[in-house]
Structures are given as C-alpha cells and as structure tokens.
Design an enzyme around this catalytic site. Structure first.
Site, mmCIF file in Angstrom:
data_model
loop_
_atom_site.group_PDB
_atom_site.id
_atom_site.type_symbol
_atom_site.label_atom_id
_atom_site.label_comp_id
_atom_site.label_asym_id
_atom_site.label_seq_id
_atom_site.Cartn_x
_atom_site.Cartn_y
_atom_site.Cartn_z
ATOM 1 N N SER A 99 0.807 -1.210 0.000
ATOM 2 C CA SER A 99 0.000 0.000 0.000
ATOM 3 C C SER A 99 0.846 1.268 0.000
ATOM 4 C CB SER A 99 -0.973 -0.013 1.185
ATOM 5 O OG SER A 99 -1.875 1.064 1.099
ATOM 6 N N HIS A 100 0.795 2.029 1.083
ATOM 7 C CA HIS A 100 1.452 3.328 1.161
ATOM 8 C C HIS A 100 2.865 3.238 1.733
ATOM 9 C CE1 HIS A 100 -0.648 2.272 4.799
ATOM 10 N NE2 HIS A 100 0.134 3.064 5.479
ATOM 11 N N ASP A 155 -1.959 6.949 -3.355
ATOM 12 C CA ASP A 155 -0.854 6.233 -2.724
ATOM 13 C C ASP A 155 -0.270 5.174 -3.653
ATOM 14 O OD1 ASP A 155 -3.006 4.450 -2.573
ATOM 15 O OD2 ASP A 155 -2.264 3.544 -0.729
ATOM 16 N N ASP A 168 -0.604 1.915 -4.079
ATOM 17 C CA ASP A 168 -1.446 0.936 -4.769
ATOM 18 C C ASP A 168 -2.779 1.504 -5.236
ATOM 19 O OD1 ASP A 168 -2.591 1.082 -2.183
ATOM 20 O OD2 ASP A 168 -3.343 -0.969 -2.326
ATOM 21 N N ASP A 228 -5.419 2.995 -3.575
ATOM 22 C CA ASP A 228 -6.679 2.944 -2.849
ATOM 23 C C ASP A 228 -6.873 4.111 -1.880
ATOM 24 O OD1 ASP A 228 -4.883 2.178 -0.893
ATOM 25 O OD2 ASP A 228 -5.881 0.295 -0.382
ATOM 26 N N ARG A 229 -5.899 5.000 -1.770
ATOM 27 C CA ARG A 229 -6.031 6.157 -0.885
ATOM 28 C C ARG A 229 -5.952 7.444 -1.698
ATOM 29 N NH1 ARG A 229 -3.659 4.644 4.887
ATOM 30 N NH2 ARG A 229 -3.729 2.372 4.708
ATOM 31 N N LYS A 283 -11.425 0.476 -0.982
ATOM 32 C CA LYS A 283 -11.370 1.932 -1.069
ATOM 33 C C LYS A 283 -10.725 2.293 -2.402
ATOM 34 C CE LYS A 283 -7.469 1.865 2.231
ATOM 35 N NZ LYS A 283 -7.736 0.645 3.007
#
Length: 554
Positions: A115-116, A279, A281, A283-284, A380
């Site tokens: 992710s982030h 981010d 991947d 999703d943010r 998300k």
C-alpha cells in the site's frame, strides 16, 4: 510440465493483518520457500478451493513484484488454477483488481502491495488475498491462512520458463491459461459509467479551474494520465510523478501533507485550484485546494452530502447507507442524520464495509487514513474519490461560478458544524513498549472512577475499548482501539495499527466538534492542541516509546 511437490518448513510470523502479509522485501525475495509457502497457504484457504478457478493477479509495481508473480504463476499451476488474469507488467491498482474480480466473476485475486509503505530492496513488500466479491479476505480466511503457514510441510508447483507479462494477450503455462490485460482500460471505462465525464470535461476545459494530480510514482500514474490527459484533454502539466517506479522514486507513496508535499507545494506556489494525490497501490487519496486541506473525515462527509446531486451512479441507484471506521470523525454521522440514512460505525479495515455493501446496507464509506469509497467495488478507491470531488466542483461551479474547494468546505461547516480532527502516527515503535502503553490505557479506562474526571477543561464521559458485532454475519471483532469520549462529544483514541512491516505503529486520534462559525476557518492543530496535550500526558507516550514527536501528523 508436471506438478512437483516441494518439501518445506513453516516460517514464524506469516500472519496476515488487515491488508495482508507485509514484511521487508528481502524476507520475501531472499528466504527460500518463504513466498511459495504463503501463496500455498493462501490458495488452500480460498473458500471452496481454487481447483479449476480463475484468479486476478497484479499489484502496485514495487520492487520484486514481477519475480513474485512468476512464483505465483508456478504455485497456481501446481494447484490446478485454470486461469490467471494478470495486469500488464504486473501493474494493477487495488481498486482495479477489485473491479476485475467482479467483472470476470473470478474466485478472487492475489495482490502484491504494501500500500502506502516505501518500496525497494531495503523497504517493504506485501501479499494479500481478495475474495470473489472483490473485497479483502476477512478474518475467517486470514486466520485460516495463518494456521496453514504454521503447519505447512510442502507446496505444489509447475516448473517452466518465466511468463512474459509485458505483452498483452493470451498464453498458457502448462494447462493453465494466462491473460495479460491492459491495466487501465476496464477500470477507466467503469469510472465513466459512474460519473459524468462530459460534465467534468466541459468544466475543466473552461480553463479557470486548474488541477494537478500526483501519483507519487505509484500505480495510479498510468490511470491518472489516461484520465486527466487522454479523457479530460488537459495538458501534461495537470499530472506529475505519473511514471510508476519500483522504489516510488525513493519516496514514501502516502498521500498526506507530509509525504505528498510535492503536490501541496505545486498548488500553493502555482496558485492551482485543485490538487490530488494517491498512494502506492491506488486505494487512498488526498484532496487539497488553494489554501484548503480537505481532511479525509470531511471528504467522505462532503461526497455523501453531494452524492445524489452530482454523481449519476447515485442519482440512478440512490444511497442505501453511510459508514465510517471508528477513528474517523463524526462528520459523516451528521450527514447520515440529515439525509435520514442508515449509519454504521465499524472497525478499521475495508472488509467490514464490504459485508454491509454485499447485504445492500451501504453505499458510501470512508476511513480517516485517506481511504474513501463506495459500493461500486469492494475496496477503497483513490481515483474514485478524486473524480467524485471533480464532479462536486463541476456541479458547484455550475450553480455558482468561481466556487473553490475552500468555499465547498466552509459551506459544509456552515450547514453541519465542524469536526476538528487530527491523527498522530508513531511508526516503527518498539513493539513491547507499544503494547505496554496500550495495556496501561486499558487499565486506566477500566477504572469506574475514570468517568467524570477532567483532562484539562474536558470532562470524561467514558473510557472504553471499541468492539464490533457485524450486523450481517454476527462475527465479533474485539480490541479495536481505546477511546475516551468527553461530555461535549470530543474524543481521544489510541490504536495499534497492523499496516507496518517492522515494529509497531501507534496512532493517536483527536477530535473536537464546534458549532461556532468564528472557528470554522481555524487551523486544526491550533484548535486541537489542548486536547492533544492532554492525550500525550495521560498516555505517557514518550515514557513508553521514547518518542518525543510523531513520525507524521495529519
């Protein structure tokens, strides 16, 4: 190409968190059998098994992604998977994976992402599973994966040459079919069904409202280019950092004011109307305007308030319900009440929203950790949130030309009041000290005499530990964070996060509600400082962690 059974031994600590298994890259890359063990345990834990099934595979393009995909291909072939749908170059945003799972009705997917978190040989890597609904695997599956990793003695593979995932098209690996697909096309087409691209394009083409999207060298770079340049017809200057990098160009792909400073600076220095970042991947998201930061708690509340006015998807299907994670501010609660909509407060983790969506109870939801989304998929979705905001700005300017992001924020506060909110992150804290802090808080909050005491000028209504009973499947989630609620509705929350790859991350959340218009334009840190000071004093955070200041403030 026959199936080979490879003897192996368990590795300690292969326990997936809320977003899969995250470790330092070298653990996956250089520990023989480590990645294969976890993939085998994951395949064994898919409900109904994977024999003859189809899976989606892709990720954020971080270092070691393509070699990991080759290992996944071999283990999937060894376990009788019939078909893999793989993003070109191994690239698929997390929202795009969720969409492809649902579009092609696959058994689920395997995502390669942390992710982030930073990427690279000395940084982080991660693997997680999504189920047939497109949502992250729930605790029943992640617990099953963990149990299998503790007893695994062999995994099954098919040996063969690496599959070229750089070329779109169909190929085979043994008996297994592999489709390498365009990473962007299906997802972008779906966004075009949800939003009115012509309305947004017409608004942006006028030229008075200037935008900048920053992918932070993460997976959304190709998606951002396809959206802003190819679809909306904007110049190259509307995007930046949109070439994915295995190391995120040495940066930290987390869309907040600290790590996405590149777009914050661009908006302020160039006087841009609108800035957004996503981010690693995808999703943010972060939304800003000139002189305006939209905190994620306010963002989901404003999207929900405008949904049926500005977004065709909700104009057609309506809004079934709203939900937020427990640490997220109460701004969304007030919108739900005003619109007479069902409302849910859930633990952190998108799987809790997914259950509500599958049951037809939820349409729009968000987490304060820059995650916002809807029931269009079961993750998300950073770009969805960005386009939702562009839809709102297009509609707001249609009603009143010249409306800015700050104007939309202030109009919301005038209508609902303002929930001042901030989060302090203490990353990679020594685990024993972090747990000792949480244990000490639990003891303080359990004392019946704690209610009624004062922290500065704030009177404690109650202290408790958040738990959740899922209204859909009846599952119970305990130990979701320690929370103080004050008599005026303010809150202090302490929570251990499972998103790091080393040590522990302590998150401190502070919230204060105001209905005083003279405060609405104030800086959140100034308004919250008395409450933050009380939280740090009560928790003795520096004593337990040795940290005098947080890693990140949002």
């Amino acid at each position: 190409m026959s199936v080979t059974t490879v003897p192996t031994k368990p590795f300690d600590g292969q326990k997936p968190g809320t977003s899969g298994l995250r470790k330092r890259t070298a653990v996956f890359e250089k520990s023989p059998h480590y990645t294969e063990n976890f993939i085998q345990a994951t395949l064994d834990s898919f409900p109904g098994g994977v024999q003859g099934a189809a899976l989606v595979v892709g990720g954020d393009g971080r270092y070691f992604s393509v070699p990991a995909i080759q290992r996944i291909i071999r283990v999937c072939a060894g376990n009788g998977v019939a078909r893999l749908i793989v993003g070109q170059h191994g690239i698929l945003s997390t929202p795009a994976v969720s969409h492809l799972i649902r579009l092609h009705k696959t058994k689920g997917g395997i995502l390669l992402t942390a992710s982030h978190n930073p990427g690279g040989p000395d940084a982080d890597f991660g693997i997680k599973a999504n189920l047939s609904s497109g949502q992250p695997a729930g605790e029943n599956v992640t617990n099953a994966i963990y149990e299998k990793t503790k007893t695994i003695s062999e995994y099954r593979i098919v040996e063969g040459e690496d599959v070229d995932v750089s070329k779109i098209g169909e190929t085979k690996f043994g008996a297994m079919e592999i489709a390498v697909v365009d990473s962007v096309a299906d997802y972008l087409a779906y966004l075009g069904e949800i939003f009115s691209f012509p309305l947004i394009k017409e608004f942006l083409q006028q030229g008075d409202f200037t935008v900048r999207f920053d992918a932070l060298h993460g997976v959304t770079g190709p998606y951002g280019r396809a959206l802003f340049v190819d679809t909306f017809g904007l110049p190259e200057s509307s995007i930046q950092n949109c070439v994915p990098s295995p190391t995120f160009n040495g940066g930290h792909p987390d869309p907040n004011l600290t790590y996405a400073k590149s777009v914050v600076d661009a908006v302020e220095k160039e006087g841009l109307s609108f800035g957004a970042a996503s981010d690693g991947d995808g999703d943010r998201n972060m939304i800003i305007g000139k002189g305006a930061f939209v905190n994620p708690s306010d963002s989901v509340a404003i999207i929900a308030d405008w949904a049926e006015k500005a977004i065709p998807y909700f104009q057609k299907g309506g809004v079934k319900g709203l939900a937020r994670s427990m640490p997220t501010s109460g701004a969304l609660d007030r919108v739900a009440k005003a619109h007479n909509l069902p409302f849910f407060e859930v633990p952190t983790g998108w799987k809790f929203f997914g259950n509500l969506m599958d049951a037809g109870k939820l349409s729009i939801c968000g987490e304060e950790s820059f995650g916002t989304g809807s029931d269009h998929i079961r993750e998300k979705d950073g770009l969805w949130a960005v386009v939702a905001w562009l839809s709102i700005m297009a509609m707001a300017n249609k009603e009143k030309p010249g409306t800015s992001v700050q104007d939309v924020l202030q109009a919301h506060y005038q209508k609902y009041g303002r929930n001042f909110f901030s989060r302090y992150d203490y990353e990679e804290v020594e685990s024993a000290g972090a747990q000792a802090l949480m244990d000490a808080l639990a003891q303080k909050f359990a004392d019946p005499s704690f209610a009624g005491t004062k922290l500065g000028s704030f009177e404690v209504a109650k202290g408790d530990e958040f738990s959740y009973t899922d209204p859909v499947d009846g599952s119970v989630s305990l130990h979701q964070g320690h929370m103080i609620t004050f008599t005026d509705g303010s809150r202090i929350i302490f929570r251990l996060s499972g998103t790091g790859s080393a040590g522990a991350t302590i998150r401190l959340y502070v919230e204060k509600y105001s209905q005083d218009p003279s405060e609405y334009a104030a800086d959140a840190q100034v308004g919250l400082k008395p409450l933050i000071d009380e939280a740090l004093k009560l928790s003795e955070l520096e004593k337990y962690t040795g940290r005098s200041k947080p890693t990140v403030i949002t």
